[in-house]
Motif scaffolding. Structure first.
Motif, PDB file in Angstrom:
ATOM      1  N   MET A  54      15.429 -29.915  12.878  1.00 34.43           N
ATOM      2  CA  MET A  54      15.246 -29.617  14.292  1.00 34.43           C
ATOM      3  C   MET A  54      16.564 -29.777  15.048  1.00 34.43           C
ATOM      4  O   MET A  54      17.305 -30.722  14.801  1.00 34.43           O
ATOM      5  CB  MET A  54      14.207 -30.583  14.868  1.00 34.43           C
ATOM      6  N   PHE A  55      16.827 -28.837  15.923  1.00 35.58           N
ATOM      7  CA  PHE A  55      18.096 -28.807  16.658  1.00 35.58           C
ATOM      8  C   PHE A  55      17.805 -28.932  18.170  1.00 35.58           C
ATOM      9  O   PHE A  55      17.137 -28.078  18.746  1.00 35.58           O
ATOM     10  CB  PHE A  55      18.818 -27.497  16.316  1.00 35.58           C
ATOM     11  N   ILE A  56      18.295 -30.035  18.741  1.00 34.41           N
ATOM     12  CA  ILE A  56      18.043 -30.327  20.165  1.00 34.41           C
ATOM     13  C   ILE A  56      19.367 -30.321  20.918  1.00 34.41           C
ATOM     14  O   ILE A  56      20.353 -30.893  20.434  1.00 34.41           O
ATOM     15  CB  ILE A  56      17.403 -31.729  20.322  1.00 34.41           C
ATOM     16  N   THR A  57      19.414 -29.701  22.083  1.00 35.57           N
ATOM     17  CA  THR A  57      20.641 -29.773  22.886  1.00 35.57           C
ATOM     18  C   THR A  57      20.358 -30.333  24.274  1.00 35.57           C
ATOM     19  O   THR A  57      19.236 -30.231  24.779  1.00 35.57           O
ATOM     20  CB  THR A  57      21.327 -28.393  23.029  1.00 35.57           C
ATOM     21  N   PHE A  58      21.390 -30.938  24.839  1.00 30.75           N
ATOM     22  CA  PHE A  58      21.328 -31.436  26.212  1.00 30.75           C
ATOM     23  C   PHE A  58      22.362 -30.684  27.038  1.00 30.75           C
ATOM     24  O   PHE A  58      23.500 -30.507  26.600  1.00 30.75           O
ATOM     25  CB  PHE A  58      21.637 -32.942  26.271  1.00 30.75           C
ATOM     26  N   TYR A  94      22.834 -22.560  35.204  1.00 30.11           N
ATOM     27  CA  TYR A  94      21.916 -23.303  34.336  1.00 30.11           C
ATOM     28  C   TYR A  94      20.456 -23.047  34.743  1.00 30.11           C
ATOM     29  O   TYR A  94      19.592 -22.848  33.889  1.00 30.11           O
ATOM     30  CB  TYR A  94      22.207 -24.801  34.417  1.00 30.11           C
ATOM     31  N   LEU A  95      20.200 -23.066  36.042  1.00 30.22           N
ATOM     32  CA  LEU A  95      18.815 -22.871  36.488  1.00 30.22           C
ATOM     33  C   LEU A  95      18.330 -21.460  36.170  1.00 30.22           C
ATOM     34  O   LEU A  95      17.170 -21.254  35.801  1.00 30.22           O
ATOM     35  CB  LEU A  95      18.685 -23.194  37.983  1.00 30.22           C
ATOM     36  N   ALA A  96      19.254 -20.493  36.266  1.00 30.64           N
ATOM     37  CA  ALA A  96      18.889 -19.101  35.941  1.00 30.64           C
ATOM     38  C   ALA A  96      18.571 -18.967  34.448  1.00 30.64           C
ATOM     39  O   ALA A  96      17.582 -18.327  34.065  1.00 30.64           O
ATOM     40  CB  ALA A  96      20.034 -18.156  36.329  1.00 30.64           C
ATOM     41  N   ILE A  97      19.393 -19.597  33.617  1.00 32.54           N
ATOM     42  CA  ILE A  97      19.158 -19.528  32.163  1.00 32.54           C
ATOM     43  C   ILE A  97      17.806 -20.177  31.838  1.00 32.54           C
ATOM     44  O   ILE A  97      17.042 -19.675  31.013  1.00 32.54           O
ATOM     45  CB  ILE A  97      20.257 -20.295  31.373  1.00 32.54           C
ATOM     46  N   ALA A  98      17.543 -21.318  32.476  1.00 30.44           N
ATOM     47  CA  ALA A  98      16.308 -22.061  32.195  1.00 30.44           C
ATOM     48  C   ALA A  98      15.071 -21.246  32.572  1.00 30.44           C
ATOM     49  O   ALA A  98      14.051 -21.283  31.880  1.00 30.44           O
ATOM     50  CB  ALA A  98      16.318 -23.393  32.941  1.00 30.44           C
ATOM     51  N   LYS A  99      15.190 -20.489  33.664  1.00 26.30           N
ATOM     52  CA  LYS A  99      14.066 -19.656  34.114  1.00 26.30           C
ATOM     53  C   LYS A  99      13.732 -18.578  33.095  1.00 26.30           C
ATOM     54  O   LYS A  99      12.584 -18.192  32.937  1.00 26.30           O
ATOM     55  CB  LYS A  99      14.468 -18.967  35.434  1.00 26.30           C
ATOM     56  N   ARG A 127      11.975 -22.858  25.603  1.00 28.66           N
ATOM     57  CA  ARG A 127      13.005 -23.690  24.960  1.00 28.66           C
ATOM     58  C   ARG A 127      13.623 -24.699  25.923  1.00 28.66           C
ATOM     59  O   ARG A 127      13.887 -25.831  25.552  1.00 28.66           O
ATOM     60  CB  ARG A 127      14.116 -22.794  24.377  1.00 28.66           C
ATOM     61  N   ILE A 128      13.883 -24.282  27.159  1.00 31.37           N
ATOM     62  CA  ILE A 128      14.660 -25.124  28.069  1.00 31.37           C
ATOM     63  C   ILE A 128      13.750 -25.869  29.045  1.00 31.37           C
ATOM     64  O   ILE A 128      12.998 -25.257  29.810  1.00 31.37           O
ATOM     65  CB  ILE A 128      15.685 -24.278  28.856  1.00 31.37           C
ATOM     66  N   LYS A 129      13.816 -27.201  29.006  1.00 31.64           N
ATOM     67  CA  LYS A 129      12.992 -28.020  29.890  1.00 31.64           C
ATOM     68  C   LYS A 129      13.890 -28.641  30.960  1.00 31.64           C
ATOM     69  O   LYS A 129      14.849 -29.360  30.636  1.00 31.64           O
ATOM     70  CB  LYS A 129      12.299 -29.145  29.095  1.00 31.64           C
ATOM     71  N   ILE A 130      13.576 -28.371  32.207  1.00 35.04           N
ATOM     72  CA  ILE A 130      14.370 -28.926  33.303  1.00 35.04           C
ATOM     73  C   ILE A 130      13.855 -30.332  33.619  1.00 35.04           C
ATOM     74  O   ILE A 130      12.651 -30.530  33.820  1.00 35.04           O
ATOM     75  CB  ILE A 130      14.266 -28.046  34.570  1.00 35.04           C
ATOM     76  N   ILE A 131      14.779 -31.291  33.624  1.00 35.20           N
ATOM     77  CA  ILE A 131      14.405 -32.676  33.903  1.00 35.20           C
ATOM     78  C   ILE A 131      15.094 -33.108  35.195  1.00 35.20           C
ATOM     79  O   ILE A 131      16.303 -32.901  35.365  1.00 35.20           O
ATOM     80  CB  ILE A 131      14.894 -33.607  32.757  1.00 35.20           C
ATOM     81  N   ASP A 132      14.332 -33.709  36.098  1.00 38.29           N
ATOM     82  CA  ASP A 132      14.903 -34.190  37.358  1.00 38.29           C
ATOM     83  C   ASP A 132      15.733 -35.453  37.076  1.00 38.29           C
ATOM     84  O   ASP A 132      15.184 -36.534  36.865  1.00 38.29           O
ATOM     85  CB  ASP A 132      13.747 -34.484  38.331  1.00 38.29           C
ATOM     86  N   ALA A 133      17.061 -35.277  37.108  1.00 37.51           N
ATOM     87  CA  ALA A 133      17.950 -36.382  36.713  1.00 37.51           C
ATOM     88  C   ALA A 133      18.264 -37.332  37.866  1.00 37.51           C
ATOM     89  O   ALA A 133      19.093 -38.234  37.721  1.00 37.51           O
ATOM     90  CB  ALA A 133      19.236 -35.824  36.110  1.00 37.51           C
TER      91      ALA A 133
END
Ligand code: TMP
Length: 212
Positions: free
Chosen positions: A1-5, A168-173, A178-184
């Motif tokens: 499994m390959f995870i990215t941040f 980043y937000l556009a890519i996530a949309k 695959r891409i989970k937006i986390i409120d940092a």
């Protein structure tokens, strides 16, 4: 499994990655923690060139190609072998960063960047990506406090970093699976619990697919 941040500067990726690697190791998973630019010895040398504030003459195109070169080496020397060995690979940044920083930040052609990413990764994409979302001013402030000095990219204008954030937000949309937006802006442990609960579901889904 390959995870990215992924995330803009100072969004807390490193803290979360370290937590996650420890938690996965405790659960008896074999983990490979890595980062971009860098990850390999050759990649770390490229990282020096990319981030040194002395290299203010570096053109946007040279920058793009160096990030791609670092990634090509990283994928072939580190990531693919680790995945083949059954490890969970966690990378602090990957292809999405090039779309966000060089595409949206530097305004380089997105079609060209996607093509270049394809060449660099040989088609490898993360199974799961966490996008740590934080207002850019707060992140830049955090980065300068924690590290004392800013690197070549961190020194870019607020407008540049805001374009990266929008990118980043556009890519996530475009890829919500695959891409989970986390409120940092949340406390570290709340962020971690969110990441962990998403990951647990993903791991069990992958296991089910694997077993059948
Ligand atoms: P880091 O500070 O998270 O280690 O990342 C290094 C810097 O490089 C950060 O400012 C983001 C930037 N970057 C790009 O501009 N394009 C890329 O493709 C990658 C991987 C990072």
């Amino acid at each position: 499994m390959f995870i990215t941040f992924e995330g803009t500067e100072g969004s807390g990726k490193t803290t979360q990655i370290n937590h996650l690697a420890n938690k996965l190791s405790d659960a008896c998973y074999s983990v490979q923690n890595t980062r971009e630019p860098g990850g390999s010895n050759i990649g770390d040398q490229i990282r020096e060139i990319l981030l040194s504030p002395a290299n203010e003459k570096l053109s946007a195109t040279s920058e793009l190609l160096l990030y791609a070169a670092s990634r090509a080496q990283h994928v072939r020397e580190i990531i693919i072998p680790a995945l083949k060995n059954g490890k969970i690979v966690i990378s602090d940044r990957f292809s999405d960063a090039t779309v966000a920083y060089q595409g949206y930040g530097r305004n380089l052609d997105l079609v060209l960047i996607n093509h270049l990413n394809q060449i660099a990764t040989d088609g490898l994409a993360p199974d799961l990506t966490f996008l740590l979302n934080l207002p850019v001013e707060i992140g830049l402030q955090r980065a300068s406090i924690s590290r004392g000095k800013l690197d070549r990219i961190e020194r870019e204008s607020l407008e540049f970093h805001e374009r990266v954030q929008d990118g980043y937000l556009a890519i996530a949309k475009e890829d919500t699976n695959r891409i989970k937006i986390i409120d940092a802006t949340q406390p570290i442990d709340v962020i971690f619990n969110e990441i962990w609960s998403i990951l647990k579901v993903k791991i069990s889904l992958i296991k089910v697919n694997h077993d059948h």
